[in-house]
Design an enzyme around this catalytic site. Sequence first.
Site, PDB file in Angstrom:
ATOM      1  N   CYS A 325      71.933  -5.319  47.866  1.00  0.00           N
ATOM      2  CA  CYS A 325      71.135  -4.223  47.300  1.00  0.00           C
ATOM      3  C   CYS A 325      71.706  -3.651  46.009  1.00  0.00           C
ATOM      4  O   CYS A 325      70.960  -3.353  45.070  1.00  0.00           O
ATOM      5  CB  CYS A 325      70.929  -3.130  48.336  1.00  0.00           C
ATOM      6  SG  CYS A 325      72.427  -2.249  48.843  1.00  0.00           S
ATOM      7  N   HIS A 384      72.206   2.150  51.314  1.00  0.00           N
ATOM      8  CA  HIS A 384      71.241   1.317  50.616  1.00  0.00           C
ATOM      9  C   HIS A 384      71.123   1.850  49.199  1.00  0.00           C
ATOM     10  O   HIS A 384      71.180   3.060  48.963  1.00  0.00           O
ATOM     11  CB  HIS A 384      69.888   1.325  51.314  1.00  0.00           C
ATOM     12  CG  HIS A 384      68.877   0.435  50.648  1.00  0.00           C
ATOM     13  ND1 HIS A 384      69.168  -0.854  50.257  1.00  0.00           N
ATOM     14  CD2 HIS A 384      67.590   0.663  50.264  1.00  0.00           C
ATOM     15  CE1 HIS A 384      68.103  -1.393  49.684  1.00  0.00           C
ATOM     16  NE2 HIS A 384      67.137  -0.494  49.672  1.00  0.00           N
ATOM     17  N   ASP A 411      62.597   0.091  44.092  1.00  0.00           N
ATOM     18  CA  ASP A 411      63.585  -0.669  44.859  1.00  0.00           C
ATOM     19  C   ASP A 411      63.304  -2.159  44.708  1.00  0.00           C
ATOM     20  O   ASP A 411      62.212  -2.628  45.034  1.00  0.00           O
ATOM     21  CB  ASP A 411      63.507  -0.267  46.329  1.00  0.00           C
ATOM     22  CG  ASP A 411      64.676  -0.782  47.156  1.00  0.00           C
ATOM     23  OD1 ASP A 411      65.429  -1.636  46.650  1.00  0.00           O
ATOM     24  OD2 ASP A 411      64.839  -0.334  48.303  1.00  0.00           O
ATOM     25  N   ASN A 451      64.474   9.933  55.723  1.00  0.00           N
ATOM     26  CA  ASN A 451      64.203  11.050  56.640  1.00  0.00           C
ATOM     27  C   ASN A 451      63.599  10.635  57.977  1.00  0.00           C
ATOM     28  O   ASN A 451      63.032  11.473  58.677  1.00  0.00           O
ATOM     29  CB  ASN A 451      63.261  12.061  55.971  1.00  0.00           C
ATOM     30  CG  ASN A 451      63.477  13.469  56.483  1.00  0.00           C
ATOM     31  OD1 ASN A 451      64.550  13.806  56.971  1.00  0.00           O
ATOM     32  ND2 ASN A 451      62.454  14.292  56.384  1.00  0.00           N
ATOM     33  N   GLU A 506      61.872  21.204  56.567  1.00  0.00           N
ATOM     34  CA  GLU A 506      62.110  19.779  56.811  1.00  0.00           C
ATOM     35  C   GLU A 506      61.285  19.306  58.006  1.00  0.00           C
ATOM     36  O   GLU A 506      60.645  18.253  57.954  1.00  0.00           O
ATOM     37  CB  GLU A 506      63.602  19.529  57.040  1.00  0.00           C
ATOM     38  CG  GLU A 506      63.995  18.065  57.099  1.00  0.00           C
ATOM     39  CD  GLU A 506      63.801  17.432  58.470  1.00  0.00           C
ATOM     40  OE1 GLU A 506      63.570  16.215  58.554  1.00  0.00           O
ATOM     41  OE2 GLU A 506      63.873  18.183  59.476  1.00  0.00           O
TER      42      GLU A 506
END
EC number: 2.3.2.13
Length: 773
Positions: A325, A384, A411, A451, A506
């Site tokens: 990665c 990551h 990504d 999350n 959250e």
Amino acid sequence: MGQKLSCLDIFKKRRESVSDIEITARIRNIDAILLATPDETDAGSSAVLGVQRVDLCLQDNHDEHHTSHFAAASFKEALIVRRGEPFRLRIHFNRDYSPSKDAISFIFSVADDVKPSPGHGTLMALVPHDGIDYLGDALEWGAGIEAHEGQTLTVLVKPPVSCPVTEWRLDIDTKLLGDGSRSYQVPLPIYVLFNPWCPDDQVYLANREQRKEYVMHDTTLIWRGSYNRLRPSVWKIGQFERDVLECSLKLLGTVGRIPPAYRGDPVRVARALSALVNSVDDDGVLLGNWSEDFSGGTAPTKWTGSAEILQEFHRTQRSVKFAQCWNFSGVLATISRALGIPSRIITCYSSAHDTQASLTVDVFIDANNKKLDAETTDSIWNYHVWNELWMQRPDLGIGQYGPYDGWQAVDATPQEASDNMYRVGPAAVLAVKHGEILRPFDCGFVYSEVNADKLYWRYNGPSQPLKLLRKDTLAIGHLISTKAVLKWEREDITDTYKYAERTEEERNFMLKALKQSRHAFSRYYLNDSFNEVEFSMELKDDIKIGENFSVVLKVSNKSEERVHLATGQLNCDAVLYTGVGAQEVKVMGFEVDLKPQTTEYVRMEVTFDEYFEKLSSQASFQISAACKVRDTDYDYYAQDDFRVRKPDIKFQFGNGDVPVVAQQEVDVIVRLENPLPIPLHKGLFTIEGPGISQPLKFKISEIPVGGTAAATFKYLPPYAGRGTLLGKFVAKELDDVDGYRHYEIEPRPEDLLQPNGNLRSSNIIRRRTDIIP
């Protein structure tokens, strides 16, 4: 707030008076533009104005457009400019230019477009008008005459802020009114890049220091390791190195398959980059490999920067082996910065790979407390690494929390297919933070990475119901990190992706996201009726490779009356940093008799001899504890990541860190102590840094126990400013060791500013320090 200046306004404010020559000629009464091929000449046109040569004013243009560091600029192989801002051309004719009878036009065409077209914005004909006060709207091409003297004409040309970012060809057509025409092809290519200095450009970045860091800096830090053992590794971005820009521009059309007309759209470019950097689908730049077998290529841990990778791909047009990665992310950052899109490298610790788009990471445990790999398709990576690219997002409009402009997650690591290709993004970070998982592109996948909730399920067979053992809402998305602006430090940007854990915001946004998910897994049932016994794992953070370490489970009986018997086992597995490929290192069962209001500790010692042969190159472990409380229905299961620390490579200048001066040779000593209780064999240092065109390699045959590997080399700093030397070390017994040294390169005495404010010899020091903070 003050009035927003256009790119042309900024150009005018910062440029000095170019010439005292009074413009004596005017172009007027031009009714048409004749498009001629480079070889076309009218038979009766001996009097037609002919172009003898074109001065592309390379140094001035490259200084103005912040492109002087590119290798092609240094070697005068191309004109490299940024869109939305004028560049200067000085044209020398074979006779005096007369505006009353001579017409001149500029024909710009995209070099690799088979059929360039004005409608697609890949072919443009410009007639320069008199003066440079107005070069047209920001979205238009424009050209104006800056000066005219005899046979020389100086012109400013402005590409629009929407101009395709690619290689352009320039033909200059001249016409004698009523008597034929000629055409001259400029021999050098013209590369037009994105312009983060221009307020009208979609990638405009207002902060000057951020532009230095995210566009101009050629070295950065990538955080690796684990959340309890953060490890920065230096990476040479190398966007200015030989062939890197050429390769980056070519990739957009070849592997990325972006039609020339759309190469000016940073959203489309970013989405293409996330696919073309990996080799899946399109034979892109890098081939991923998450095994421990890297035969036939270079191990991911041995790369020190992007330039070598892109140069090899540019030369061979074959995917380079191998990458993980952070390599994908490093190369994507290089291409982005080369093209002019501000970019930075992001690390998320305990990052989720949600294969089912459930927004949960589901771990299945069998009756013997072993993880079921076949059922457990989700995984949690120790860390990551992906990228953020800066741009406006007019395609997303304005949302409840404002525009989606700013950082976009992109990504290039191939994990899951998006629109039938392995890519992620660009996903607006603001949308991710607010749980808008249906926003394009791939906001849901990025949301899970940072999350997701981690669920542990007891699996008793296909015909038996699942039992939810534990829900961990705090396991995913720790310490989201990037290099700080103009500092060799970590900046924590977790709050840009998520609200603080345990806060109402959250949980509310998590529930909002879950309601948008169509996955059927229940995530609301938790066996929490029994709470008299508590378990928690304790791991010492700072363990050096070569040392023994302990896994400790704390077990507490909170009851004031009842005695409880806890049974279970501790597991230590060596794993890849992706959390897969486990090799069992040690297992220990236990039984603890807990009296009321007491705490006991279960300790498992893991020795170097037990773990060394099974350790992966990144020294990662997965520690787990599975426990039961007798005469209750209570099960406990937990996992944690652990990593042993590797030593750092040390750099020293001269015998006592002597000053480093531009263009003055200095001795550099590089050292590494052997941390293992066994000798190291076949050691190799690899060193990169500014002024080092190809990585230096130094072999060390053997380093005894307690010994130090050392190498010395001569180093010639290329310019004044800041520099970074970076090193890698590998041996048969020890891999993935690195280090770096950040330092100031002082200017030579003869290059210092004199009392009158002028440089003694050249302006190279001024230009370099303007760019490299």
